[in-house]
Write a protein that holds these residues in place. Sequence first.
Motif, PDB file in Angstrom:
ATOM      1  N   GLY A 110      -7.035   1.379  -4.219  1.00  0.00           N
ATOM      2  CA  GLY A 110      -6.335   2.181  -3.207  1.00  0.00           C
ATOM      3  C   GLY A 110      -5.246   2.935  -3.689  1.00  0.00           C
ATOM      4  N   ILE A 111      -4.804   3.921  -3.267  1.00  0.00           N
ATOM      5  CA  ILE A 111      -3.327   4.439  -3.700  1.00  0.00           C
ATOM      6  C   ILE A 111      -2.792   4.785  -2.402  1.00  0.00           C
ATOM      7  CG2 ILE A 111      -2.485   6.811  -4.560  1.00  0.00           C
ATOM      8  CD1 ILE A 111      -4.491   6.561  -6.824  1.00  0.00           C
ATOM      9  N   GLU A 112      -1.289   4.747  -2.357  1.00  0.00           N
ATOM     10  CA  GLU A 112      -0.399   5.397  -1.382  1.00  0.00           C
ATOM     11  C   GLU A 112       0.340   6.614  -2.315  1.00  0.00           C
ATOM     12  OE1 GLU A 112       3.074   3.604   1.260  1.00  0.00           O
ATOM     13  OE2 GLU A 112       3.944   4.074  -0.678  1.00  0.00           O
ATOM     14  N   ALA A 113       0.535   7.675  -1.608  1.00  0.00           N
ATOM     15  CA  ALA A 113       0.986   8.772  -2.339  1.00  0.00           C
ATOM     16  C   ALA A 113       1.772   9.528  -1.664  1.00  0.00           C
ATOM     17  CB  ALA A 113       0.004   9.813  -3.415  1.00  0.00           C
ATOM     18  N   VAL A 114       2.674  10.595  -2.192  1.00  0.00           N
ATOM     19  CA  VAL A 114       3.305  11.569  -1.354  1.00  0.00           C
ATOM     20  C   VAL A 114       2.933  12.924  -1.387  1.00  0.00           C
ATOM     21  CG1 VAL A 114       5.794  12.036  -0.307  1.00  0.00           C
ATOM     22  CG2 VAL A 114       5.050   9.852  -1.211  1.00  0.00           C
ATOM     23  N   ALA A 171     -15.226   8.884   5.407  1.00  0.00           N
ATOM     24  CA  ALA A 171     -14.284  10.534   4.862  1.00  0.00           C
ATOM     25  C   ALA A 171     -14.270  10.156   3.585  1.00  0.00           C
ATOM     26  CB  ALA A 171     -13.349  10.675   5.809  1.00  0.00           C
ATOM     27  N   TYR A 172     -13.459  11.570   3.134  1.00  0.00           N
ATOM     28  CA  TYR A 172     -13.249  11.636   1.516  1.00  0.00           C
ATOM     29  C   TYR A 172     -12.277  10.358   0.921  1.00  0.00           C
ATOM     30  CZ  TYR A 172     -14.881  16.346   2.938  1.00  0.00           C
ATOM     31  OH  TYR A 172     -15.671  17.476   3.558  1.00  0.00           O
ATOM     32  N   ASP A 173     -12.772   9.854   0.051  1.00  0.00           N
ATOM     33  CA  ASP A 173     -11.612   9.016  -0.946  1.00  0.00           C
ATOM     34  C   ASP A 173     -10.829   9.802  -1.602  1.00  0.00           C
ATOM     35  OD1 ASP A 173     -10.773   6.901  -1.798  1.00  0.00           O
ATOM     36  OD2 ASP A 173     -12.543   6.109  -2.408  1.00  0.00           O
ATOM     37  N   LEU A 174      -9.610  10.058  -1.244  1.00  0.00           N
ATOM     38  CA  LEU A 174      -8.484  10.770  -2.010  1.00  0.00           C
ATOM     39  C   LEU A 174      -8.285  10.231  -3.362  1.00  0.00           C
ATOM     40  CD1 LEU A 174      -6.531  11.919   0.831  1.00  0.00           C
ATOM     41  CD2 LEU A 174      -8.519  13.118  -0.006  1.00  0.00           C
ATOM     42  N   ALA A 175      -8.151   8.708  -3.131  1.00  0.00           N
ATOM     43  CA  ALA A 175      -7.787   7.851  -4.468  1.00  0.00           C
ATOM     44  C   ALA A 175      -8.203   8.450  -5.733  1.00  0.00           C
ATOM     45  CB  ALA A 175      -7.905   6.365  -3.994  1.00  0.00           C
ATOM     46  N   PRO A 176      -9.833   8.490  -5.871  1.00  0.00           N
ATOM     47  CA  PRO A 176      -9.977   8.836  -7.280  1.00  0.00           C
ATOM     48  C   PRO A 176      -9.614  10.148  -7.590  1.00  0.00           C
ATOM     49  CG  PRO A 176     -11.870   8.024  -5.730  1.00  0.00           C
ATOM     50  CD  PRO A 176     -10.725   8.122  -4.747  1.00  0.00           C
ATOM     51  N   LEU A 177      -9.474  11.062  -6.585  1.00  0.00           N
ATOM     52  CA  LEU A 177      -9.043  12.552  -6.976  1.00  0.00           C
ATOM     53  C   LEU A 177      -7.732  12.458  -7.716  1.00  0.00           C
ATOM     54  CD1 LEU A 177      -9.684  15.392  -7.035  1.00  0.00           C
ATOM     55  CD2 LEU A 177      -8.867  15.684  -4.719  1.00  0.00           C
ATOM     56  N   LEU A 178      -6.809  11.535  -7.165  1.00  0.00           N
ATOM     57  CA  LEU A 178      -5.523  11.528  -7.680  1.00  0.00           C
ATOM     58  C   LEU A 178      -5.498  10.965  -8.965  1.00  0.00           C
ATOM     59  CD1 LEU A 178      -3.401  10.472  -4.355  1.00  0.00           C
ATOM     60  CD2 LEU A 178      -3.910  12.635  -5.237  1.00  0.00           C
ATOM     61  N   ILE A 179      -6.255   9.958  -9.382  1.00  0.00           N
ATOM     62  CA  ILE A 179      -6.689   9.280 -10.600  1.00  0.00           C
ATOM     63  C   ILE A 179      -6.837  10.417 -11.616  1.00  0.00           C
ATOM     64  CG2 ILE A 179      -7.857   7.858 -11.857  1.00  0.00           C
ATOM     65  CD1 ILE A 179      -8.617   6.117  -9.253  1.00  0.00           C
ATOM     66  N   GLY A 180      -5.995  10.527 -12.579  1.00  0.00           N
ATOM     67  CA  GLY A 180      -6.095  11.684 -13.611  1.00  0.00           C
ATOM     68  C   GLY A 180      -5.561  13.163 -13.250  1.00  0.00           C
TER      69      GLY A 180
END
Lengths: 468, 468
Positions: free
Chosen positions: B172-176, B195-204
């Motif tokens: 999991g990720i918290e991001a701003v 729904a969409y998993d945003l964490a893997p998109l933020l990775i990289g």
Amino acid sequence: MNQFVSVTEDILQKLVRIVGRRHVITSSSAEMEDYSHDEAPTALRHFPEVVVKPDTTEAISEVLRLANTAHIAVTPRGGGTGLSGGAVPLYGGIVLSLERLNRIQEIDEDNFVAVTQAGVLLQDLRREVERRGLYYPVYPGEGTAHIGGNVATNAGGMRAVTYGVTRNFVLGIEAVLASGQIIRSGGKFVKCSTAYDLAPLLIGSEGTLAVITEITLRLIAKLPAWHLLYIPFTSLHKAIEAVPRILKLNVPLVGLEFLEQDVVRIIEAYLERAIPYHENPAFLMAILEGRGEEDLNDAARSIAEVCIASGAEDVYIPMGARAKRDLFEVREKVYPALKSARPIEVLDVVVPRSRIADFVGEVKQLSAHYGIPVIASGHAGDGNVHLHVMGKGIDTIKWQTHLPDLLKDIYRAGVAMGGMISGEHGLGSEKKSYLPLAIPEEQIDLMKRMRQAFDPNGILNPRKVFPD
Amino acid sequence: MNQFVSVTEDILQKLVRIVGRRHVITSSSAEMEDYSHDEAPTALRHFPEVVVKPDTTEAISEVLRLANTAHIAVTPRGGGTGLSGGAVPLYGGIVLSLERLNRIQEIDEDNFVAVTQAGVLLQDLRREVERRGLYYPVYPGEGTAHIGGNVATNAGGMRAVTYGVTRNFVLGIEAVLASGQIIRSGGKFVKCSTAYDLAPLLIGSEGTLAVITEITLRLIAKLPAWHLLYIPFTSLHKAIEAVPRILKLNVPLVGLEFLEQDVVRIIEAYLERAIPYHENPAFLMAILEGRGEEDLNDAARSIAEVCIASGAEDVYIPMGARAKRDLFEVREKVYPALKSARPIEVLDVVVPRSRIADFVGEVKQLSAHYGIPVIASGHAGDGNVHLHVMGKGIDTIKWQTHLPDLLKDIYRAGVAMGGMISGEHGLGSEKKSYLPLAIPEEQIDLMKRMRQAFDPNGILNPRKVFPD
């Protein structure tokens, strides 16, 4: 709300030219019925205007370009085994069936990778991979599911404790955008830091971002030995409380499942045979995989000790191949057996695994409060709890009135414990309205903007995942 | 091209109010120099107008809201150990340093999960986790990197054969977002289809989509035993050819590295001590992890047999703890040693692991063709090849003329073999111009639309990842 256009005779002719007459079904056909639903117990049927069955990525690209230009809704469809109504064409339009994209392109034994088209059946993929001494361990249970559907819903199943879920085995994806543009992300490698990785975003996107056409899967070497432990407990609470203690043993446990007696009774009726220890109120089932019998015997002994100390009645380890298979079938048949008992809702909330006992306890209280029976089973080892809401013997008015509140309370309880609405079934049409209980509106808006980046006209699987 | 605004006195005062005077550095400070570069050997320095060091997610949200409204470029910065110029503030503006977000929030032994702020040093995280008998096995080498930076670049390292990369451990990720909106995706569970998993998109995503503030990491139980094998070969080609044969043994191999003699010589000079077998032209180093010594002895024996059959000169297994540590240090110091030899470029192409011998062979030919020396080392087991282009003794005009062509040819060769530009370093400012060699323009456009969904004004880490 999007405005979609009906499939005209002209469009139909163009579809026929792309995929061939034999691979287009129109409403005059009785075969159409199959494409009006999936396996969700609650979803209403809805007929498409046309079903098309392309057999190449290029043909899919052409179909989508046509639909996108004409503003026709397109519902991608895998094996139709989904449990959330994700493949139901709510707007009519085109059902884009992936069934003819059914070739395993390559099993690459040097790189431990399979490259497969999206419409390959999970059971076929597994068989071909295992014939080569390799292993695709994700085991969502339903062998007639398409691997593409597994990816689109991020299917999980009962070997997630060690192996994880579909997401953890996808190395690359080829997919087609609504515009017809073909995209590719990832490949035959585990390391990549080259701009955004689109593949993980498509995983679990339920056909709302792109049509997944080809998948590169990571394989592992097959472990030669496996053990099954079946552990009757004197209460459901005790069974579930044993779970974190078992997990802390650090033994090669790939699955850890729990069952209530109600479920066991239903499976007995379904399989028409008795299941050992059926007089007990609750059960754990542990699946171990390892390099050798010796390791597994040690592991089984440790699990048995922990379970007995936690209130298990006994620990049964079937030794004969037949007894083992029979017992494994019990877990495999949970869903079809429960389905035959006609649940009025199926939920698959996920919570942190340490919270399962609390969560199931709260569900039981809510069930009693509303007077609507809820049977629990599922993946104790990974926190994914399957809840079957049973309607038998309850008056219809009662459950129609109180069911929505019961479901909301259950979801709220799961989310409050750090969980999510769905662990592996997806939201589809049936659970989309609960999304705001888990994810703030502002973040849902971000997801909708992302969707727009992929599919500006919103033709792909409209009215799914996000609340209306 | 985005138009950004300079940091005015008014903005500066507002930043001071958010994070406190002590945690704002302005250009008058000598400390500013640290924030003008990362560890990329080639990146030009560029000073920010101001460095801010918030210590809460909320303060980061306020800083971003301010910058977004005023159209000021923001470059998020972790430990500054990146190798692609990703943290260099090309537009000046604000450097948002995560260094004070340095708390490990929780190590949850029931769920095998760590929750950590983004600015925690990898070495601190690893120590705390191991104190509890747990393990975070991703090992990119540089202990002073921030875990947030590891996530932002999807760092890999030398234990990827079994364990994979950062991506495989983020739950999991918290991001701003640039707007100040705080998003959260994933949690203490491995299964999710909500729904969409945003964490893997933020990775990289290298800080171009959001500022990562907190990460939920999966942990595993620490395996008690490890072995190191050091295997000298009579040629680089033979060493690399042994790799697929070793991988097929299905032994508990977590890392498999290769080194050329040139690299070994440079490390000897850097460590000021001799390395065993340094007269050989190439080496493999294998790292095994297991439950017990016995399993590992068997595995080591199998590897040794395969290597001898493939042309290894000998197989050295250090038995003493000291000898083992000394040898492991050889691999750990590859990068700092090579850095001290002042390479003019560092590449980290990834190819399918079966293609490593072909790829390195082609690189050597290209190197000879252009007359520019290229030293190879890296992660043979996962296909991630590190190439150091050395400038020593070559005339400047020559490499300035031919270097761009050499690099393009190397990237094209890797992509043609099914690989990607960067396996673990990211593109940052230094490799972004090569992205179109690997990914079609149309797909880059899709990524840019996604970026816009996250950051409509494009203030986050502008001019990174995508070509100008």
